[in-house]
Scaffold this motif. Structure first.
Motif, PDB file in Angstrom:
ATOM      1  N   SER A   1     -10.617  -3.718   2.487  1.00 22.65           N
ATOM      2  CA  SER A   1      -9.563  -3.659   3.500  1.00 22.65           C
ATOM      3  C   SER A   1      -8.312  -4.376   2.736  1.00 22.65           C
ATOM      4  O   SER A   1      -8.156  -5.178   2.009  1.00 22.65           O
ATOM      5  CB  SER A   1      -9.786  -4.352   4.857  1.00 22.65           C
ATOM      6  N   ALA A   2      -6.956  -3.737   3.288  1.00 20.97           N
ATOM      7  CA  ALA A   2      -5.696  -4.623   3.085  1.00 20.97           C
ATOM      8  C   ALA A   2      -5.641  -6.065   3.238  1.00 20.97           C
ATOM      9  O   ALA A   2      -5.533  -6.749   2.184  1.00 20.97           O
ATOM     10  CB  ALA A   2      -4.553  -4.121   3.439  1.00 20.97           C
ATOM     11  N   LEU A   3      -6.291  -6.556   4.189  1.00 22.33           N
ATOM     12  CA  LEU A   3      -6.480  -7.858   4.394  1.00 22.33           C
ATOM     13  C   LEU A   3      -7.447  -8.592   3.532  1.00 22.33           C
ATOM     14  O   LEU A   3      -7.087  -9.432   3.173  1.00 22.33           O
ATOM     15  CB  LEU A   3      -6.612  -8.210   6.030  1.00 22.33           C
ATOM     16  N   GLU A   4      -8.606  -7.903   3.369  1.00 16.80           N
ATOM     17  CA  GLU A   4      -9.573  -8.632   2.336  1.00 16.80           C
ATOM     18  C   GLU A   4      -8.680  -8.696   0.918  1.00 16.80           C
ATOM     19  O   GLU A   4      -8.956  -9.706   0.105  1.00 16.80           O
ATOM     20  CB  GLU A   4     -10.858  -7.693   2.263  1.00 16.80           C
ATOM     21  N   THR A   5      -8.131  -7.761   0.512  1.00 16.93           N
ATOM     22  CA  THR A   5      -7.271  -7.709  -0.818  1.00 16.93           C
ATOM     23  C   THR A   5      -6.321  -8.842  -0.875  1.00 16.93           C
ATOM     24  O   THR A   5      -6.119  -9.513  -1.764  1.00 16.93           O
ATOM     25  CB  THR A   5      -6.755  -6.326  -1.057  1.00 16.93           C
ATOM     26  N   THR A   6      -5.775  -8.968   0.360  1.00 21.13           N
ATOM     27  CA  THR A   6      -4.750  -9.939   0.616  1.00 21.13           C
ATOM     28  C   THR A   6      -5.338 -11.360   0.277  1.00 21.13           C
ATOM     29  O   THR A   6      -4.883 -12.311  -0.404  1.00 21.13           O
ATOM     30  CB  THR A   6      -4.134 -10.147   2.110  1.00 21.13           C
ATOM     31  N   ILE A   7      -6.515 -11.737   0.810  1.00 22.89           N
ATOM     32  CA  ILE A   7      -7.359 -12.983   0.537  1.00 22.89           C
ATOM     33  C   ILE A   7      -7.485 -13.013  -1.001  1.00 22.89           C
ATOM     34  O   ILE A   7      -7.453 -14.043  -1.687  1.00 22.89           O
ATOM     35  CB  ILE A   7      -8.682 -12.719   1.233  1.00 22.89           C
ATOM     36  N   GLY A   8      -7.762 -11.996  -1.582  1.00 27.62           N
ATOM     37  CA  GLY A   8      -7.964 -11.905  -3.286  1.00 27.62           C
ATOM     38  C   GLY A   8      -6.686 -12.331  -3.722  1.00 27.62           C
ATOM     39  O   GLY A   8      -6.568 -13.043  -4.761  1.00 27.62           O
ATOM     40  N   TYR A   9      -5.404 -11.715  -3.434  1.00 24.02           N
ATOM     41  CA  TYR A   9      -4.293 -12.038  -4.027  1.00 24.02           C
ATOM     42  C   TYR A   9      -3.797 -13.648  -3.788  1.00 24.02           C
ATOM     43  O   TYR A   9      -3.477 -14.049  -4.898  1.00 24.02           O
ATOM     44  CB  TYR A   9      -3.200 -11.288  -3.078  1.00 24.02           C
ATOM     45  N   GLU A  10      -4.345 -14.146  -2.791  1.00 21.16           N
ATOM     46  CA  GLU A  10      -4.098 -15.812  -2.311  1.00 21.16           C
ATOM     47  C   GLU A  10      -5.244 -16.363  -3.340  1.00 21.16           C
ATOM     48  O   GLU A  10      -4.735 -17.572  -3.877  1.00 21.16           O
ATOM     49  CB  GLU A  10      -4.322 -15.977  -1.123  1.00 21.16           C
ATOM     50  N   GLN A  11      -6.095 -15.876  -3.418  1.00 23.59           N
ATOM     51  CA  GLN A  11      -7.386 -16.504  -4.549  1.00 23.59           C
ATOM     52  C   GLN A  11      -6.539 -16.624  -5.989  1.00 23.59           C
ATOM     53  O   GLN A  11      -6.714 -17.448  -6.541  1.00 23.59           O
ATOM     54  CB  GLN A  11      -8.652 -16.038  -4.322  1.00 23.59           C
ATOM     55  N   VAL A  12      -6.034 -15.521  -6.166  1.00 20.01           N
ATOM     56  CA  VAL A  12      -5.497 -15.397  -7.777  1.00 20.01           C
ATOM     57  C   VAL A  12      -4.238 -16.529  -7.558  1.00 20.01           C
ATOM     58  O   VAL A  12      -4.306 -17.221  -8.602  1.00 20.01           O
ATOM     59  CB  VAL A  12      -4.755 -14.086  -7.901  1.00 20.01           C
ATOM     60  N   ALA A  13      -3.305 -16.770  -6.601  1.00 18.50           N
ATOM     61  CA  ALA A  13      -2.346 -17.300  -6.687  1.00 18.50           C
ATOM     62  C   ALA A  13      -2.929 -19.057  -6.844  1.00 18.50           C
ATOM     63  O   ALA A  13      -2.323 -19.645  -7.537  1.00 18.50           O
ATOM     64  CB  ALA A  13      -1.531 -17.373  -5.380  1.00 18.50           C
ATOM     65  N   VAL A  14      -3.923 -19.214  -6.013  1.00 12.97           N
ATOM     66  CA  VAL A  14      -4.473 -20.479  -6.085  1.00 12.97           C
ATOM     67  C   VAL A  14      -5.321 -20.880  -7.577  1.00 12.97           C
ATOM     68  O   VAL A  14      -4.870 -21.983  -8.401  1.00 12.97           O
ATOM     69  CB  VAL A  14      -5.403 -21.015  -5.232  1.00 12.97           C
TER      70      VAL A  14
ATOM     71  N   GLN B   1       4.064  -9.309  -7.773  1.00 10.16           N
ATOM     72  CA  GLN B   1       3.145  -8.360  -7.449  1.00 10.16           C
ATOM     73  C   GLN B   1       2.800  -8.775  -6.037  1.00 10.16           C
ATOM     74  O   GLN B   1       2.650  -7.811  -5.127  1.00 10.16           O
ATOM     75  CB  GLN B   1       2.039  -8.224  -8.337  1.00 10.16           C
ATOM     76  N   THR B   2       2.611 -10.154  -5.537  1.00 11.63           N
ATOM     77  CA  THR B   2       2.119 -10.580  -4.166  1.00 11.63           C
ATOM     78  C   THR B   2       3.158 -10.123  -3.326  1.00 11.63           C
ATOM     79  O   THR B   2       2.969  -9.700  -2.235  1.00 11.63           O
ATOM     80  CB  THR B   2       1.761 -11.963  -4.314  1.00 11.63           C
ATOM     81  N   ARG B   3       4.322 -10.520  -3.694  1.00 13.54           N
ATOM     82  CA  ARG B   3       5.549 -10.190  -2.730  1.00 13.54           C
ATOM     83  C   ARG B   3       5.418  -8.435  -2.495  1.00 13.54           C
ATOM     84  O   ARG B   3       5.774  -8.259  -1.633  1.00 13.54           O
ATOM     85  CB  ARG B   3       6.862 -10.566  -3.278  1.00 13.54           C
ATOM     86  N   ASN B   4       5.503  -7.734  -3.442  1.00 13.61           N
ATOM     87  CA  ASN B   4       5.590  -6.390  -3.362  1.00 13.61           C
ATOM     88  C   ASN B   4       4.285  -5.672  -2.528  1.00 13.61           C
ATOM     89  O   ASN B   4       4.500  -4.879  -1.942  1.00 13.61           O
ATOM     90  CB  ASN B   4       5.542  -5.672  -4.742  1.00 13.61           C
ATOM     91  N   PHE B   5       3.200  -6.285  -2.769  1.00 15.61           N
ATOM     92  CA  PHE B   5       2.006  -5.691  -2.031  1.00 15.61           C
ATOM     93  C   PHE B   5       2.131  -6.287  -0.419  1.00 15.61           C
ATOM     94  O   PHE B   5       1.929  -5.429   0.453  1.00 15.61           O
ATOM     95  CB  PHE B   5       0.676  -6.447  -2.678  1.00 15.61           C
ATOM     96  N   TYR B   6       2.726  -7.463  -0.191  1.00 12.17           N
ATOM     97  CA  TYR B   6       2.842  -7.772   1.328  1.00 12.17           C
ATOM     98  C   TYR B   6       3.962  -6.942   1.845  1.00 12.17           C
ATOM     99  O   TYR B   6       3.714  -6.620   2.829  1.00 12.17           O
ATOM    100  CB  TYR B   6       2.823  -9.301   1.443  1.00 12.17           C
ATOM    101  N   ALA B   7       4.954  -6.433   1.289  1.00 10.97           N
ATOM    102  CA  ALA B   7       5.933  -5.901   1.683  1.00 10.97           C
ATOM    103  C   ALA B   7       5.764  -4.464   1.895  1.00 10.97           C
ATOM    104  O   ALA B   7       5.967  -3.741   2.656  1.00 10.97           O
ATOM    105  CB  ALA B   7       7.263  -6.148   0.619  1.00 10.97           C
TER     106      ALA B   7
ATOM    107  N   SER C   1       5.406 -12.930   3.191  1.00 11.78           N
ATOM    108  CA  SER C   1       6.422 -12.136   2.447  1.00 11.78           C
ATOM    109  C   SER C   1       7.729 -12.794   1.978  1.00 11.78           C
ATOM    110  O   SER C   1       8.057 -12.773   0.635  1.00 11.78           O
ATOM    111  CB  SER C   1       6.585 -10.755   2.827  1.00 11.78           C
ATOM    112  N   SER C   2       8.361 -13.503   2.813  1.00  9.43           N
ATOM    113  CA  SER C   2       9.492 -14.068   2.551  1.00  9.43           C
ATOM    114  C   SER C   2       9.236 -15.355   1.691  1.00  9.43           C
ATOM    115  O   SER C   2      10.072 -15.409   0.824  1.00  9.43           O
ATOM    116  CB  SER C   2      10.296 -14.246   4.081  1.00  9.43           C
ATOM    117  N   ILE C   3       8.070 -16.039   2.067  1.00  6.39           N
ATOM    118  CA  ILE C   3       7.967 -17.236   1.002  1.00  6.39           C
ATOM    119  C   ILE C   3       7.546 -16.505  -0.466  1.00  6.39           C
ATOM    120  O   ILE C   3       8.069 -17.254  -1.379  1.00  6.39           O
ATOM    121  CB  ILE C   3       6.928 -17.937   1.575  1.00  6.39           C
ATOM    122  N   GLU C   4       6.968 -15.697  -0.580  1.00 10.48           N
ATOM    123  CA  GLU C   4       6.821 -15.007  -1.929  1.00 10.48           C
ATOM    124  C   GLU C   4       7.811 -14.656  -2.682  1.00 10.48           C
ATOM    125  O   GLU C   4       8.107 -14.749  -3.380  1.00 10.48           O
ATOM    126  CB  GLU C   4       5.649 -13.826  -1.880  1.00 10.48           C
ATOM    127  N   GLU C   5       9.069 -13.992  -1.729  1.00 10.52           N
ATOM    128  CA  GLU C   5      10.250 -13.918  -2.498  1.00 10.52           C
ATOM    129  C   GLU C   5      10.833 -15.032  -3.084  1.00 10.52           C
ATOM    130  O   GLU C   5      11.252 -15.355  -3.974  1.00 10.52           O
ATOM    131  CB  GLU C   5      11.298 -13.044  -1.492  1.00 10.52           C
TER     132      GLU C   5
END
Length: 399
Positions: free
Chosen positions: A92-105, A203-209, A228-232
């Motif tokens: 799901s998009a939310l599961e992918t979001t968890i993946g994005y934040e794991q990348v960031a960390v 890319q994280t900002r673009n995905f959340y937006a 998304s605002s913080i990612e900007e």
């Protein structure tokens, strides 16, 4: 194994071809592939997108190189599609979001530990604690919206606890600007690191937006809007550490070197043999791009690319869990705040800082990330397991 950037020429640009079948491979498995395979896919999608965006901007500012940029950019576009389409449809998009934040960390953590410039390392550690908190807030949303355990995605490589609270991350734009490296003095690894993390955050900002508006739940929509605002802000932070006086050709060289660096890191550590072949192919394509741009650099700027590039690739990204390092950074730096380009304890922020007024404005009606995570503590199997255990205990009279 070192990779000699001057000798390894990869596949020539005119030999790089894709059919539609080449672009759409069998995706990775959401549950059976290692989490770091997903991390590599998400990271490289961001790196490809950054190159594609950069080359479009370059073409809009340069009349003479439009043909060369169009040729390389078309391949970058196809590479980005190939990589991004490796993510599975049952995620799901939310599961992918968890993946994005794991990348960031995890990727920011390895970059910070290998970064030779102490100030840049501080910048990465500052951003790391904010993405770490985003992971916690999205984990709460995943649990409460989809009834899923975030560790099905994280595979226990990354902690799920609060970082620097998202509600406190909203800063005046001036307080997101950092001091750039000096293009004439900076280590090549510093330049590659900056482009890598900028690509991931953009890319994280673009995905959340893009996906934040697919939810019917109003709190979910607000959580995506807030983060998304913080990612900007993070995109602003990381692009500001890059020397704005670099020429367009210097920046193009660094972008291509960054892609080689990242694909080489992926290829060395990939556990899925099928995906490892993808990384090897795209590494050779990027080496072809790099040498194409090196020749252009000599022709246009009459300079040796060795002025910009290292002869061999520096220390690769380390695709492993950085739990202990992140815990140390969290313990020592969670109360740091940005005062212009500097980082200070929050009790030493000037009372006149424009960030205070900005923060009050955006949080005037509350913070969605505080609402969604109120009382949330990660436990194996989601909060429903805890509630079921409490109900069962009540039924049998155990207190």
């Amino acid at each position: 194994m070192a990779l000699d950037l001057m000798k390894e020429r990869g596949i020539p640009l005119d030999k790089q071809q894709f059919s539609w079948a080449d672009l759409v491979r069998t995706p990775i498995s959401k549950l059976n592939d290692d989490a770091f395979t997903r991390i590599r896919v998400i990271l490289m999608n961001g790196v490809e997108n950054e190159s594609w965006i950069f080359q479009h901007q370059f073409a809009r500012m340069n009349r003479d190189l439009r043909r060369e940029l169009a040729m390389v950019r078309r391949v970058e576009q196809h590479q980005q599609t190939l990589v991004n389409w490796l993510l599975p449809a049952d995620q799901s998009a939310l599961e992918t979001t968890i993946g994005y934040e794991q990348v960031a960390v995890e990727v920011t953590a390895t970059v910070a530990q290998h970064e030779p410039d102490p100030y840049m390392r501080q910048v990465y550690e500052f951003g790391l604690l904010e993405d770490f908190d985003h992971l916690y807030r999205y984990a709460a949303l995943l649990d409460r919206l989809e009834g899923k355990d975030p560790n099905s995605i994280l595979q226990s490589y990354t902690d799920v606890v609060p970082g620097r609270p998202t509600v406190e991350q909203h800063r005046h734009p001036f307080d997101d600007l950092r001091t750039p490296y000096d293009r004439k003095k900076a280590d090549p690894l510093t330049k590659i690191h900056a482009t890598t993390i900028l690509a991931a955050e953009q890319q994280t900002r673009n995905f959340y937006a893009t996906v934040g508006n697919v939810y019917a739940d109003p709190v979910a929509r607000q959580v995506y809007a807030e983060i998304s605002s913080i990612e900007e802000q993070h995109v602003t932070q990381y692009e500001s550490i890059i020397d704005p006086d670099e020429t367009w050709m210097e920046k193009w060289l660094i972008h291509e070197a960054t892609e080689v660096f990242c694909y080489f890191s992926c290829y060395q550590q990939e556990s899925n043999p099928r995906i490892k072949q993808v990384w090897e192919m795209l590494l050779n394509y990027e080496l072809g791009h790099l040498h194409f741009v090196m020749e252009l650099f000599q022709k246009v700027e009459k300079r040796d690319p060795a002025e910009i590039l290292p002869r061999t690739l520096p220390t690769p990204l380390d695709f492993t869990s950085h739990r202990d390092y992140v815990r140390t950074v969290l313990e020592n730096q969670v109360d740091l705040r940005a005062d212009g380009p500097n980082f200070v304890p929050k009790d030493r922020m000037p009372s006149t800082s424009p960030t205070f007024a900005y923060n009050r404005m955006v949080n005037a009606s509350g913070s969605p990330t505080e609402i969604v995570s109120a009382g949330y503590h990660w436990i194996p199997g989601t909060e429903l397991i805890k509630r079921a255990q409490m109900l069962r205990a009540h039924e049998v009279g155990v207190h």
